[in-house]
Write a protein that holds these residues in place. Structure first.
Motif, PDB file in Angstrom:
ATOM      1  N   LEU A  52      33.825  26.344  47.635  1.00 33.21           N
ATOM      2  CA  LEU A  52      34.932  26.770  46.773  1.00 33.21           C
ATOM      3  C   LEU A  52      35.550  28.034  47.350  1.00 33.21           C
ATOM      4  CD1 LEU A  52      33.461  26.330  43.191  1.00 33.21           C
ATOM      5  CD2 LEU A  52      34.727  24.697  44.581  1.00 33.21           C
ATOM      6  N   ASP A  53      36.866  28.157  47.253  1.00 32.40           N
ATOM      7  CA  ASP A  53      37.448  29.451  47.610  1.00 32.40           C
ATOM      8  C   ASP A  53      38.065  30.102  46.380  1.00 32.40           C
ATOM      9  OD1 ASP A  53      39.906  28.288  47.353  1.00 32.40           O
ATOM     10  OD2 ASP A  53      40.134  27.884  49.496  1.00 32.40           O
ATOM     11  N   LEU A  54      38.660  31.257  46.617  1.00 28.06           N
ATOM     12  CA  LEU A  54      39.103  32.053  45.479  1.00 28.06           C
ATOM     13  C   LEU A  54      40.126  31.316  44.623  1.00 28.06           C
ATOM     14  CD1 LEU A  54      39.354  35.668  46.875  1.00 28.06           C
ATOM     15  CD2 LEU A  54      37.708  34.703  45.293  1.00 28.06           C
ATOM     16  N   ARG A  55      40.941  30.476  45.269  1.00 24.77           N
ATOM     17  CA  ARG A  55      41.931  29.715  44.522  1.00 24.77           C
ATOM     18  C   ARG A  55      41.270  28.914  43.400  1.00 24.77           C
ATOM     19  NH1 ARG A  55      42.639  25.337  46.625  1.00 24.77           N
ATOM     20  NH2 ARG A  55      42.393  26.271  48.674  1.00 24.77           N
ATOM     21  N   VAL A  76      33.281  36.803  40.317  1.00 26.86           N
ATOM     22  CA  VAL A  76      33.889  36.571  41.621  1.00 26.86           C
ATOM     23  C   VAL A  76      35.293  37.166  41.649  1.00 26.86           C
ATOM     24  CG1 VAL A  76      34.783  34.817  43.190  1.00 26.86           C
ATOM     25  CG2 VAL A  76      32.543  34.507  42.122  1.00 26.86           C
ATOM     26  N   SER A  86      35.296  41.012  41.641  1.00 29.96           N
ATOM     27  CA  SER A  86      34.926  41.642  42.914  1.00 29.96           C
ATOM     28  C   SER A  86      36.028  41.438  43.949  1.00 29.96           C
ATOM     29  CB  SER A  86      33.584  41.102  43.419  1.00 29.96           C
ATOM     30  OG  SER A  86      33.672  39.728  43.681  1.00 29.96           O
ATOM     31  N   ALA A  87      36.721  40.296  43.882  1.00 31.33           N
ATOM     32  CA  ALA A  87      37.826  40.078  44.818  1.00 31.33           C
ATOM     33  C   ALA A  87      38.956  41.066  44.530  1.00 31.33           C
ATOM     34  CB  ALA A  87      38.330  38.644  44.711  1.00 31.33           C
ATOM     35  N   ALA A  91      37.964  44.407  45.801  1.00 34.69           N
ATOM     36  CA  ALA A  91      38.073  44.516  47.261  1.00 34.69           C
ATOM     37  C   ALA A  91      39.524  44.762  47.668  1.00 34.69           C
ATOM     38  CB  ALA A  91      37.543  43.248  47.925  1.00 34.69           C
ATOM     39  N   GLU A  92      40.441  44.026  47.046  1.00 35.55           N
ATOM     40  CA  GLU A  92      41.844  44.220  47.428  1.00 35.55           C
ATOM     41  C   GLU A  92      42.331  45.603  46.997  1.00 35.55           C
ATOM     42  OE1 GLU A  92      44.621  41.160  46.970  1.00 35.55           O
ATOM     43  OE2 GLU A  92      43.331  39.673  47.921  1.00 35.55           O
ATOM     44  N   LEU A  98      40.483  48.249  46.768  1.00 38.17           N
ATOM     45  CA  LEU A  98      39.895  49.185  47.719  1.00 38.17           C
ATOM     46  C   LEU A  98      40.700  49.189  49.013  1.00 38.17           C
ATOM     47  CD1 LEU A  98      37.685  51.126  48.569  1.00 38.17           C
ATOM     48  CD2 LEU A  98      36.319  49.165  49.309  1.00 38.17           C
ATOM     49  N   LEU A 100      43.969  37.273  50.060  1.00 43.12           N
ATOM     50  CA  LEU A 100      42.810  36.899  50.877  1.00 43.12           C
ATOM     51  C   LEU A 100      41.965  35.888  50.121  1.00 43.12           C
ATOM     52  CD1 LEU A 100      41.612  40.343  52.288  1.00 43.12           C
ATOM     53  CD2 LEU A 100      43.228  38.726  53.260  1.00 43.12           C
ATOM     54  N   ASP A 101      41.394  34.924  50.829  1.00 45.25           N
ATOM     55  CA  ASP A 101      40.430  34.079  50.146  1.00 45.25           C
ATOM     56  C   ASP A 101      39.049  34.252  50.758  1.00 45.25           C
ATOM     57  OD1 ASP A 101      40.413  32.494  52.358  1.00 45.25           O
ATOM     58  OD2 ASP A 101      41.829  31.032  51.542  1.00 45.25           O
ATOM     59  N   LEU A 102      38.108  33.493  50.250  1.00 47.49           N
ATOM     60  CA  LEU A 102      36.718  33.740  50.633  1.00 47.49           C
ATOM     61  C   LEU A 102      36.496  33.592  52.130  1.00 47.49           C
ATOM     62  CD1 LEU A 102      34.673  32.127  47.743  1.00 47.49           C
ATOM     63  CD2 LEU A 102      35.010  34.531  48.294  1.00 47.49           C
ATOM     64  N   TYR A 129      36.843  36.826  53.864  1.00 43.92           N
ATOM     65  CA  TYR A 129      35.700  37.713  53.647  1.00 43.92           C
ATOM     66  C   TYR A 129      34.494  37.252  54.467  1.00 43.92           C
ATOM     67  CZ  TYR A 129      38.352  39.778  49.837  1.00 43.92           C
ATOM     68  OH  TYR A 129      39.317  40.420  49.112  1.00 43.92           O
ATOM     69  N   ARG A 130      34.301  35.928  54.562  1.00 51.52           N
ATOM     70  CA  ARG A 130      33.165  35.445  55.350  1.00 51.52           C
ATOM     71  C   ARG A 130      33.365  35.772  56.820  1.00 51.52           C
ATOM     72  NH1 ARG A 130      32.339  30.126  55.694  1.00 51.52           N
ATOM     73  NH2 ARG A 130      34.332  29.508  54.765  1.00 51.52           N
ATOM     74  N   ALA A 172      32.742  46.372  49.765  1.00 50.75           N
ATOM     75  CA  ALA A 172      33.460  45.470  48.865  1.00 50.75           C
ATOM     76  C   ALA A 172      33.379  44.030  49.366  1.00 50.75           C
ATOM     77  CB  ALA A 172      34.912  45.916  48.737  1.00 50.75           C
ATOM     78  N   VAL A 173      33.430  43.861  50.676  1.00 54.75           N
ATOM     79  CA  VAL A 173      33.316  42.515  51.254  1.00 54.75           C
ATOM     80  C   VAL A 173      31.979  41.885  50.861  1.00 54.75           C
ATOM     81  CG1 VAL A 173      33.107  41.223  53.407  1.00 54.75           C
ATOM     82  CG2 VAL A 173      34.848  43.003  53.184  1.00 54.75           C
ATOM     83  N   ASP A 229      30.158  42.610  48.317  1.00 55.05           N
ATOM     84  CA  ASP A 229      30.203  42.315  46.882  1.00 55.05           C
ATOM     85  C   ASP A 229      30.847  40.965  46.627  1.00 55.05           C
ATOM     86  OD1 ASP A 229      28.968  44.538  46.029  1.00 55.05           O
ATOM     87  OD2 ASP A 229      30.725  45.494  45.137  1.00 55.05           O
ATOM     88  N   VAL A 230      31.985  40.745  47.251  1.00 55.82           N
ATOM     89  CA  VAL A 230      32.709  39.491  47.032  1.00 55.82           C
ATOM     90  C   VAL A 230      31.839  38.308  47.436  1.00 55.82           C
ATOM     91  CG1 VAL A 230      34.670  38.096  47.760  1.00 55.82           C
ATOM     92  CG2 VAL A 230      34.982  40.533  47.305  1.00 55.82           C
TER      93      VAL A 230
END
Lengths: 302, 302
Positions: free
Chosen positions: A2-5, A72, A75-76, A79-80, A82, B2-4, B7-8, B68-69, B71-72
């Motif tokens: 799964l991704d953030l979408r 999730v 935290s995303a 991160a953005e 930050l 950004l999506d996962l 970050y990966r 932060a990365v 964390d995500v």
DNA sequence: TATGATTGTTAGCCCGAACCTAACAATCAT
DNA sequence: ATGATTGTTAGGTTCGGGCTAACAATCATA
């Protein structure tokens, strides 16, 4: 995977309990949302939402899962945020190095205090070092800002900003009977007096130049408090910043102005000329602003 | 946004400090990784990595950003783990409803204890309710499992599992002089005695049927402890599960077996016949296993 | 000093998947 | 019963992540 979408879509449907409203909120079509939610459910192997063609609601497991979905997304977002704050120089890490007398001058406390109020989420460290090392530490990126005692000559990759102004005075043992008590001290009168030389030896060299003699150096302690102590113990003299008069009183040591034009001193902030970390750039700007305020106040009051 | 994947990729490069190694670890080509990292950096407006064509290292801001990365990625991993565990029925929420006498029978404590050790991350709630409400609460998805006192007839959408076996006995006031002290009690002997009827009234009805009389009901308290208290106060009799003999001793109340074939009692677990929540299915399986163990032990010891 | 090896970037193409519209199915309101 | 509302399915389009190939820059070795 799964991704953030997927997480954003799930959260939107859960908020609205409606594919139509969630799709509108997300700016996608209903079919797109439907397919993506199905993909997520297939991947997880569980239904997140139960739906008739008229109603949508969270399943039991879906309800439990939502806590993780929120984690999730949060935290995303963090991160953005930050990243944004790092690029804007609103947060990050700022490493200050300073000589001991920067603390006596009060400028270090003012700077760190100002940094903390301007950049509350930034990490600010301040460590004392000997003046000799500080410019090199800035060059080598081991620290970002150095506070040293003027005057100092800098390599071309560094640049300095005068933060406080001061001048040198003589601190001499009361046991010495130097002519003209209460009056400015003539440089030549120190020809045969033992010298204690602080880290910033410019004042000493200038006095010797004016008196046309080689100073008789007996000690070069590390800190200014040690310099004054040695002055008392060794019946000697030291040429030190005037600022210390108000900060330190030591039995057996008296201060005397030096005859002739003031020998300039003060604290200088040193940074890399090509500094590219936004927080450090902002910190420099804030410091410049602070310095302008201080000098304006000084101009008004005296 | 950004999506996962971004970050990966960032995390992989930061771990390896090499695009080549990170790409190998991720199973993508070096150019792909390079472009994606650049996209992330462009989006954030900052360099995460500094690189010559020979070395890669984290920038100052990149180092700060890595927290932060992580964390995500951690929250994303946690979400997928949670999803997996929910699907496999290893975690989630389990709601148990029970009648008071299930706690006396000890089966409730055993069940909840077993659940906690089998599903340590699951949320388990247990609330007492009156027996009348419990089957409906299961039907309506207000609880997942109900523990009631047998016998009970169930609607077709529910099914029940016998968890403990027991039989009814008479609890009667010592003030009553009922014939045959120490011997099984004849049902007919209770014809004129006042009856206290517990929630599970089956025992009472069966005794009345055997004695061929209408019971003279004087009270129907909510809990079994109240039933016994009323028995003592009102010089009455109650037909209750034998299990209570070992759990409750009340001054002025004596227990007597009932003549004739044992009147069956015991605790029944009720669940939905079409239960589709994996955790609940697993909980049922675990309970069945536990019941089998208990009956096996019982068979050995007695 | 020159040559080859190593590593990251740029360019161009391919293909999967996210997205859209259209048509469909199922429910609710009138 | 009929039309409105809502989610799903089907088919085509497009965007972008992925690949290979070519390039640039550094380091090691001869």
């Amino acid at each position: 995977m799964l991704d953030l979408r997927h997480y954003r879509y799930i959260a939107a449907v859960a908020r609205n309990l409606s594919f139509r409203l969630a799709a509108a909120e997300l700016g996608v079509s209903v079919p797109t949302l439907s397919v993506q939610i199905s993909h997520a459910e297939d991947y997880l192997g569980m239904q997140i939402f139960a739906r008739t063609s008229r109603k949508v609601w969270l399943t039991r497991n879906g309800t439990v899962f939502m806590a993780a979905v929120d984690d999730v997304l949060q935290s995303a977002r963090a991160a953005e945020d930050l990243g944004r704050n790092l690029t804007r120089g609103m947060t990050g890490e700022l490493r200050v190095g300073y000589v001991g007398s920067a603390a006596y001058a009060g400028i270090l406390q003012k700077m760190v205090g100002r940094f903390h109020s301007c950049f509350p989420t930034a990490t600010i460290t301040a460590e004392e070092h000997v003046m000799e090392d500080l410019p090199r530490m800035v060059s080598d990126h081991r620290i970002d800002v150095a506070l040293v005692r003027a005057p100092v000559e800098l390599p071309p990759d560094l640049c300095g900003y005068a933060l406080t102004t001061d001048h040198f005075v003589a601190a001499l043992s009361q046991d010495l009977q130097v002519a003209g008590a209460g009056l400015p001290l003539r440089a030549a009168a120190l020809r045969d007096v033992p010298f204690i030389v602080p880290e910033q030896e410019f004042g000493t060299l200038e006095v010797a130049r004016r008196g046309k003699f080689e100073p008789h150096v007996v000690s070069t302690p590390g800190s200014l408090i040690s310099v004054l102590t040695q002055v008392a113990l060794k019946r000697a003299v030291a040429i030190i910043p005037n600022m210390l008069r108000t900060s330190i009183h030591l039995e057996g040591v008296e201060f005397r102005d030096i005859e002739g034009p003031a020998i300039p001193s003060g604290i200088v902030g040193i940074v890399r000329a090509d500094e590219d970390i936004p927080l450090v750039q902002n910190a420099i700007a804030v410091t410049a602003e602070m310095q302008a305020e201080m000098w304006r106040e000084k101009g008004v009051t005296g």
